[in-house]
Design an enzyme around this catalytic site. Structure first.
Site, PDB file in Angstrom:
ATOM      1  N   ARG A  55       0.828  -1.215   0.000  1.00  0.00           N
ATOM      2  CA  ARG A  55       0.000   0.000   0.000  1.00  0.00           C
ATOM      3  C   ARG A  55       0.864   1.267   0.000  1.00  0.00           C
ATOM      4  O   ARG A  55       0.442   2.309  -0.516  1.00  0.00           O
ATOM      5  CB  ARG A  55      -0.984  -0.015   1.185  1.00  0.00           C
ATOM      6  CG  ARG A  55      -1.860   1.223   1.259  1.00  0.00           C
ATOM      7  CD  ARG A  55      -3.216   1.030   1.933  1.00  0.00           C
ATOM      8  NE  ARG A  55      -3.201   0.136   3.061  1.00  0.00           N
ATOM      9  CZ  ARG A  55      -2.666   0.388   4.260  1.00  0.00           C
ATOM     10  NH1 ARG A  55      -2.069   1.546   4.482  1.00  0.00           N
ATOM     11  NH2 ARG A  55      -2.723  -0.504   5.218  1.00  0.00           N
ATOM     12  N   ASP A  78      -5.934  18.307 -15.964  1.00  0.00           N
ATOM     13  CA  ASP A  78      -6.311  16.938 -16.316  1.00  0.00           C
ATOM     14  C   ASP A  78      -5.893  16.729 -17.773  1.00  0.00           C
ATOM     15  O   ASP A  78      -6.473  17.317 -18.688  1.00  0.00           O
ATOM     16  CB  ASP A  78      -7.819  16.748 -16.139  1.00  0.00           C
ATOM     17  CG  ASP A  78      -8.262  15.303 -16.375  1.00  0.00           C
ATOM     18  OD1 ASP A  78      -7.623  14.608 -17.200  1.00  0.00           O
ATOM     19  OD2 ASP A  78      -9.255  14.876 -15.757  1.00  0.00           O
ATOM     20  N   LYS A  87      -7.697   5.441 -19.548  1.00  0.00           N
ATOM     21  CA  LYS A  87      -8.006   5.841 -20.920  1.00  0.00           C
ATOM     22  C   LYS A  87      -6.799   5.597 -21.836  1.00  0.00           C
ATOM     23  O   LYS A  87      -6.415   4.471 -22.026  1.00  0.00           O
ATOM     24  CB  LYS A  87      -8.475   7.293 -20.928  1.00  0.00           C
ATOM     25  CG  LYS A  87      -9.512   7.618 -19.814  1.00  0.00           C
ATOM     26  CD  LYS A  87     -10.818   6.873 -19.977  1.00  0.00           C
ATOM     27  CE  LYS A  87     -11.742   6.964 -18.777  1.00  0.00           C
ATOM     28  NZ  LYS A  87     -12.020   8.296 -18.271  1.00  0.00           N
TER      29      LYS A  87
HETATM   30  C1  LIG Z   1     -12.431   8.915 -17.080  1.00  0.00           C
HETATM   31  C2  LIG Z   1     -11.927  10.254 -16.720  1.00  0.00           C
HETATM   32  C3  LIG Z   1     -11.624  10.575 -15.386  1.00  0.00           C
HETATM   33  C4  LIG Z   1     -11.871   9.614 -14.254  1.00  0.00           C
HETATM   34  O1  LIG Z   1     -11.016   8.517 -14.336  1.00  0.00           O
HETATM   35  P1  LIG Z   1     -11.386   7.028 -13.819  1.00  0.00           P
HETATM   36  O2  LIG Z   1     -10.168   6.262 -14.159  1.00  0.00           O
HETATM   37  O3  LIG Z   1     -12.624   6.606 -14.554  1.00  0.00           O
HETATM   38  O4  LIG Z   1     -11.630   7.141 -12.355  1.00  0.00           O
HETATM   39  C5  LIG Z   1     -11.107  11.828 -15.117  1.00  0.00           C
HETATM   40  N1  LIG Z   1     -10.897  12.738 -16.098  1.00  0.00           N
HETATM   41  C6  LIG Z   1     -11.182  12.455 -17.384  1.00  0.00           C
HETATM   42  C7  LIG Z   1     -10.923  13.487 -18.416  1.00  0.00           C
HETATM   43  C8  LIG Z   1     -11.704  11.215 -17.742  1.00  0.00           C
HETATM   44  O5  LIG Z   1     -12.006  10.957 -19.025  1.00  0.00           O
END
Ligand SMILES: *Cc1c(COP(=O)(O)O)cnc(C)c1O
Length: 380
Positions: free
Chosen positions: A54, A178, A203
Site C-alpha cells: 500500500r 487533467d 483511458k
Molecule cells: C475517465 C476520466 C476521469 C476519471 O477517471 P477514472 O479512471 O474513470 O476514475 C477523469 N478525467 C477524465 C478526463 C476522464 O475521461
C-alpha cells in the site's frame, strides 16, 4: 518529436523510461511483483525501498518513473483510478484553501468537487476556464488550486494553460491540468507552466480498455507531493501491480496510438461536418472550432475524441448508438476500439451535456470502415 530535458525524445522515453533489463534473469520485460510485503533489513530498515504494497511497490514505481519522464515532472504518484488521483489532489488543496475548477471537467470530477470536497468544508468555485477574465475574478486570495481540463469533457473546449499559469502565479495558487484527453504526446502542461498533471490512466495511457488507474505528476518535489502520497497510503486507493505492469507495457505504444487515433479522428471530424444528420462537430482540429488557434499553439495534435450534435435532436441522438456495428455502444474512451455513446444518458440525472450530443472515442480501426459504420448509423 518532442524534446525532453534529459535529451531523449518522447518516443524513446515511452519505450525505455522506468524500465531496464532484469538484473537477475536478463528478462527484457519487467517482472510482475505481486508481493504485498517485503523483507526487512536485520536492523528493521527498508534499504531496498519497500515494506508494504500500500505504501509502494516495484511495478508502481516503474510506472511512476515513466510518467515522471513523459510529463517532464519531478514526481508521480499512481492510484487505483483517475478519480482516486484527483481526490488525493483535492484533499491536499482543501487543506490549503479554495479550489477553482473548470466547468468543462469530467462529470465524475465535478461530482467529487460538489460532493465530497464541499463536505470536507472546502470552498469550491466552478468556472468556465476558457474565459480568462472569469478565472481572474475567481482566483482571489486564499485560492490554493485551479483545476483545468483541456480539451474539456465532453465539448472539447480549450483553455489556455500558459495564461492560466500566469494567473495562478499572480494569485499564489497551484495550476493542475487533467491531461487525460491529450496525453503527454499531444500536450505538455508542465512545460506550459502548470504545476501538476492528473490522468485517468484507464483511458489512453492504458489504451486497451482493460485496466483502471490514475496518476498525479508534479513539477517540483514539495509538500503537495508528500500530501498526495500520504493520502494514497491512508486512503488505500493503490494501483494494482498487474495494472502498473500493463500500463508500462502500454506506454511504449502511446505515441504511435495517439498519432494514429488522432489522424483517424480528424478525418472523421471533417466528413461528419458535411453530413446532413449532423448539426455541429466539436473537434479542435477543425478550423471553425473556437479553440483551433489555441490548439495549434499549445498542442501537438488534436486528439481522438469527438462530440457530434445530431440534427435530429435528442431523440435521434439517443437511438444512434444502437445502430452502429463496428463502433461499440459504450462509455469511456482511449482504447484501440472505437466507442460511441449518448453522453447525457451516460451521465444520468443532473447532466448538463446537450441532449443531442454523441461522444465518440476514435480507435485504431481503418477510418474508411469507421466512416461507413457511422454514416449508416446516422442516416438510419
Ligand atoms: C475517465 C476520466 C476521469 C476519471 O477517471 P477514472 O479512471 O474513470 O476514475 C477523469 N478525467 C477524465 C478526463 C476522464 O475521461
Amino acid at each position: 518529436m518532442n524534446d525532453r530535458q534529459d535529451g531523449h525524445t518522447l518516443e524513446t522515453l515511452a519505450v525505455h523510461a522506468g524500465r531496464r533489463v532484469d538484473s537477475v534473469t536478463g528478462a527484457v520485460t519487467p517482472p510482475l511483483y505481486a508481493a504485498t510485503t517485503f523483507e526487512r533489513d536485520p536492523d528493521t530498515g527498508t534499504s531496498r525501498g519497500y515494506s508494504y504494497q500500500r505504501d509502494a511497490h516495484p511495478n508502481g514505481r516503474m510506472f511512476e518513473a515513466a510518467m515522471t519522464a513523459l510529463e517532464g515532472g519531478a514526481w508521480a504518484v499512481a492510484f487505483a483510478s483517475g478519480l482516486a488521483a484527483s481526490l488525493a489532489l483535492f484533499r491536499a488543496a482543501a487543506r490549503r484553501g479554495r479550489i477553482v475548477a473548470s466547468s468543462g471537467s469530467y462529470w465524475g470530477t465535478l461530482g467529487q468537487l460538489d460532493g465530497l470536497v464541499r463536505e470536507w468544508g472546502a470552498q469550491v468555485a466552478i468556472v468556465d476556464t476558457s474565459d480568462l477574465a472569469a478565472v481572474r475574478d475567481a482566483v482571489g486570495a486564499g485560492t490554493s488550486l485551479v483545476f483545468v481540463e483541456t480539451p474539456s469533457n465532453p465539448l472539447l473546449a480549450l483553455s489556455d494553460i500558459a495564461e492560466l499559469a500566469a494567473i495562478c502565479r499572480d494569485g499564489g495558487a497551484l495550476l493542475a491540468c487533467d491531461n487525460t484527453f491529450a496525453t503527454p504526446v499531444l500536450q505538455n502542461p508542465l512545460a506550459l507552466g502548470a504545476d501538476v498533471v492528473v490522468h485517468s490512466a484507464t483511458k489512453y495511457l492504458g489504451g486497451h480498455s482493460d485496466l483502471m488507474g490514475g496518476v498525479v505528476v508534479g513539477a517540483v518535489e514539495d509538500e503537495w507531493a508528500a500530501d498526495v502520497l500520504e493520502y494514497r497510503a491512508m486512503g488505500g486507493a493503490v494501483l494494482a501491480p498487474f495494472n502498473a505492469w500493463l500500463l508500462l507495457r502500454s506506454l511504449a505504444t502511446l505515441p504511435v496510438r495517439m498519432r494514429a487515433q488522432s489522424a483517424h479522428a480528424l478525418e472523421l471530424a471533417r466528413r461528419l461536418s458535411g453530413h446532413r444528420a449532423v448539426s455541429a462537430v466539436h473537434y479542435p482540429g477543425l478550423p471553425d472550432h473556437p479553440g483551433h488557434a489555441l490548439a495549434l499553439a499549445q498542442m501537438q495534435g488534436f486528439g481522438a475524441m469527438l462530440a457530434v450534435r445530431h440534427a435530429g435532436g435528442a431523440a435521434a441522438a439517443r437511438t444512434t448508438p444502437a445502430k452502429v456495428r463496428l463502433f461499440t455502444h459504450a462509455t469511456s474512451l482511449g482504447g484501440v476500439e472505437s466507442l460511441i455513446e449518448h453522453r447525457a444518458s451516460s451521465e444520468g440525472p443532473g447532466s448538463r451535456t446537450p441532449p443531442d450530443l454523441l461522444r465518440i472515442s476514435v480507435g485504431l480501426e481503418h477510418p474508411e470502415d469507421l466512416w461507413e459504420d457511422l454514416e449508416r448509423a446516422l442516416a438510419g
